[in-house]
Scaffold this motif. Structure first.
Motif, PDB file in Angstrom:
ATOM      1  N   GLN A 291     -36.962   7.784  35.392  1.00 43.82           N
ATOM      2  CA  GLN A 291     -37.283   6.564  34.661  1.00 43.82           C
ATOM      3  C   GLN A 291     -37.513   5.345  35.549  1.00 43.82           C
ATOM      4  O   GLN A 291     -38.287   4.467  35.209  1.00 43.82           O
ATOM      5  CB  GLN A 291     -36.186   6.228  33.641  1.00 43.82           C
ATOM      6  CG  GLN A 291     -36.190   7.096  32.406  1.00 43.82           C
ATOM      7  CD  GLN A 291     -35.739   8.514  32.685  1.00 43.82           C
ATOM      8  OE1 GLN A 291     -34.719   8.744  33.333  1.00 43.82           O
ATOM      9  NE2 GLN A 291     -36.514   9.475  32.217  1.00 43.82           N
ATOM     10  N   GLY A 292     -36.795   5.267  36.659  1.00 42.57           N
ATOM     11  CA  GLY A 292     -36.920   4.081  37.497  1.00 42.57           C
ATOM     12  C   GLY A 292     -35.951   4.082  38.658  1.00 42.57           C
ATOM     13  O   GLY A 292     -35.413   5.128  39.039  1.00 42.57           O
TER      14      GLY A 292
ATOM     15  N   THR B  18     -38.006  -0.174  35.988  1.00 44.50           N
ATOM     16  CA  THR B  18     -38.725   1.025  35.577  1.00 44.50           C
ATOM     17  C   THR B  18     -39.967   1.144  36.462  1.00 44.50           C
ATOM     18  O   THR B  18     -40.403   0.149  37.069  1.00 44.50           O
ATOM     19  CB  THR B  18     -39.169   0.951  34.108  1.00 44.50           C
ATOM     20  OG1 THR B  18     -40.111  -0.120  33.964  1.00 44.50           O
ATOM     21  CG2 THR B  18     -37.976   0.743  33.179  1.00 44.50           C
ATOM     22  N   TYR B  19     -40.546   2.318  36.526  1.00 46.98           N
ATOM     23  CA  TYR B  19     -41.750   2.495  37.338  1.00 46.98           C
ATOM     24  C   TYR B  19     -42.908   1.654  36.801  1.00 46.98           C
ATOM     25  O   TYR B  19     -43.767   1.224  37.572  1.00 46.98           O
ATOM     26  CB  TYR B  19     -42.140   3.975  37.415  1.00 46.98           C
ATOM     27  CG  TYR B  19     -41.108   4.782  38.189  1.00 46.98           C
ATOM     28  CD1 TYR B  19     -40.859   4.528  39.529  1.00 46.98           C
ATOM     29  CD2 TYR B  19     -40.368   5.779  37.566  1.00 46.98           C
ATOM     30  CE1 TYR B  19     -39.899   5.243  40.238  1.00 46.98           C
ATOM     31  CE2 TYR B  19     -39.417   6.503  38.263  1.00 46.98           C
ATOM     32  CZ  TYR B  19     -39.194   6.229  39.592  1.00 46.98           C
ATOM     33  OH  TYR B  19     -38.245   6.937  40.295  1.00 46.98           O
ATOM     34  N   GLU B  20     -42.917   1.395  35.515  1.00 45.73           N
ATOM     35  CA  GLU B  20     -43.964   0.561  34.928  1.00 45.73           C
ATOM     36  C   GLU B  20     -43.894  -0.886  35.432  1.00 45.73           C
ATOM     37  O   GLU B  20     -44.892  -1.589  35.453  1.00 45.73           O
ATOM     38  CB  GLU B  20     -43.882   0.571  33.395  1.00 45.73           C
ATOM     39  CG  GLU B  20     -44.262   1.890  32.753  1.00 45.73           C
ATOM     40  CD  GLU B  20     -43.141   2.933  32.838  1.00 45.73           C
ATOM     41  OE1 GLU B  20     -41.938   2.569  32.831  1.00 45.73           O
ATOM     42  OE2 GLU B  20     -43.476   4.125  32.931  1.00 45.73           O
TER      43      GLU B  20
ATOM     44  N   SER C  28     -41.989   9.743  41.375  1.00 45.28           N
ATOM     45  CA  SER C  28     -40.533   9.584  41.305  1.00 45.28           C
ATOM     46  C   SER C  28     -39.802  10.404  42.353  1.00 45.28           C
ATOM     47  O   SER C  28     -38.788   9.960  42.894  1.00 45.28           O
ATOM     48  CB  SER C  28     -40.028   9.926  39.902  1.00 45.28           C
ATOM     49  OG  SER C  28     -40.310  11.265  39.576  1.00 45.28           O
TER      50      SER C  28
END
Length: 151
Positions: free
Chosen positions: A116-117, A137-139, A85
């Motif tokens: 979070q993103g 989001t990073y996911e 991040s």
């Protein structure tokens, strides 16, 4: 085999002891042959002297008599995907290309990033005449690379 966590702890100790809170770990890997690869970055970038200082710090804390190892410390390259991040935060305002986990490719300006993103603003083009803003989001992100341009 040298423990990856130990290397990460040594990195954090260096960042704190040197007063370089702008530096951060991007990745650490240790092969079964004790080939240690450390990638670091910083909010103002990382020069070769800093890489050498980090290398000396880690080497001084490891015992070559107990375990033989090979150590490489380098800065995260512009051509490498963003991994953490803090790299996204550092590169806010730059043009990036994001590939999502569902296969969509987005190219635009990294408007903002936090733990979070990210928020990405795509410029209007023939396919999409209106600017589009994406919050991810990073996911949801498979890979992000900085777009390097020589304008």
């Amino acid at each position: 085999m040298i423990d990856k966590r130990k290397i990460s702890d040594l990195l954090q100790a260096f960042f704190e002891e040197s007063g370089r809170s702008d530096l951060f770990e991007v990745g650490v890997s240790v092969s079964p042959k004790n080939e240690i690869k450390v990638h670091i970055d910083g909010m103002q970038g990382v020069d070769i002297d800093t890489c050498a200082q980090v290398s000396r710090h880690i080497e001084a804390a490891l015992d070559r008599d107990a375990e033989d190892f090979e150590l490489t410390v380098s800065s995260a390259g512009l051509d490498q995907p963003l991994k953490v991040s803090r790299q996204y935060i550092k590169n806010t305002g730059r043009e990036v290309k994001i590939t999502t986990r569902d296969g969509e490719t987005l190219k635009g300006i990294l408007e903002s990033a936090d733990e979070q993103g990210v928020t990405l603003r795509e410029e209007p083009n023939k396919k999409n005449p209106e600017p589009r803003v994406h919050t991810l989001t990073y996911e949801q992100i498979k890979e992000t690379k900085i777009v390097i341009s020589f304008k």
